[in-house]
Design a protein around this motif. Structure first.
Motif, PDB file in Angstrom:
ATOM      1  N   ALA A 141       4.860   1.807   1.134  1.00  0.00           N
ATOM      2  CA  ALA A 141       5.836   2.261   0.142  1.00  0.00           C
ATOM      3  C   ALA A 141       6.541   3.528   0.626  1.00  0.00           C
ATOM      4  CB  ALA A 141       5.152   2.514  -1.198  1.00  0.00           C
ATOM      5  N   ALA A 142       5.770   4.442   1.211  1.00  0.00           N
ATOM      6  CA  ALA A 142       6.355   5.679   1.732  1.00  0.00           C
ATOM      7  C   ALA A 142       7.305   5.384   2.887  1.00  0.00           C
ATOM      8  CB  ALA A 142       5.254   6.633   2.183  1.00  0.00           C
ATOM      9  N   LYS A 188      10.534   3.945   1.491  1.00  0.00           N
ATOM     10  CA  LYS A 188      11.350   4.996   0.879  1.00  0.00           C
ATOM     11  C   LYS A 188      12.040   5.845   1.946  1.00  0.00           C
ATOM     12  CE  LYS A 188      11.080   8.935  -2.230  1.00  0.00           C
ATOM     13  NZ  LYS A 188      10.197   9.823  -2.988  1.00  0.00           N
ATOM     14  N   ASP A 245       0.825  -1.197   0.000  1.00  0.00           N
ATOM     15  CA  ASP A 245       0.000   0.000   0.000  1.00  0.00           C
ATOM     16  C   ASP A 245       0.867   1.259   0.000  1.00  0.00           C
ATOM     17  OD1 ASP A 245       0.931   0.078   2.593  1.00  0.00           O
ATOM     18  OD2 ASP A 245      -1.029   0.137   3.541  1.00  0.00           O
ATOM     19  N   ASN A 246       0.230   2.404  -0.172  1.00  0.00           N
ATOM     20  CA  ASN A 246       0.961   3.669  -0.273  1.00  0.00           C
ATOM     21  C   ASN A 246       1.781   3.973   0.974  1.00  0.00           C
ATOM     22  OD1 ASN A 246      -0.012   4.111  -2.825  1.00  0.00           O
ATOM     23  ND2 ASN A 246      -1.661   5.468  -2.180  1.00  0.00           N
ATOM     24  N   GLN A 247       1.203   3.716   2.157  1.00  0.00           N
ATOM     25  CA  GLN A 247       1.912   4.007   3.409  1.00  0.00           C
ATOM     26  C   GLN A 247       3.149   3.133   3.539  1.00  0.00           C
ATOM     27  OE1 GLN A 247       1.343   6.541   5.555  1.00  0.00           O
ATOM     28  NE2 GLN A 247       3.277   5.936   6.484  1.00  0.00           N
TER      29      GLN A 247
END
Length: 76
Positions: A6-7, A10, A2-4
């Motif tokens: 992935a963030a 990173k 999910d986006n979280q």
């Protein structure tokens, strides 16, 4: 992923291998994301759970009480 997630991945990659010199060279947003935002989000989460009468003082005390969780390079 999910986006979280992935963030977070990173951000963790950015944190690895950065000393004080590396932090000084980061753009403002990345510097804050690496050094302050994670602890600030934890403090704000705690703030919402407890809902104190003086939220600013509560958050300030939380940040001061937990500042040692942050290493010099911004890692937690």
């Amino acid at each position: 992923m999910d986006n979280q997630a992935a963030a977070d991945k990173k951000l963790e990659a950015e944190r690895q291998g950065r000393g004080d010199k590396g932090l000084k060279n980061l753009p403002v947003r990345k510097y804050l994301d690496v050094t302050v935002v994670p602890l600030l989000l934890k403090g704000m989460s705690d703030l919402v759970k407890n809902r104190p009468e003086d939220p600013v003082t509560y958050l300030a005390q939380y940040l001061l009480a937990h500042k040692d969780e942050v290493q010099n390079d911004g890692n937690y």
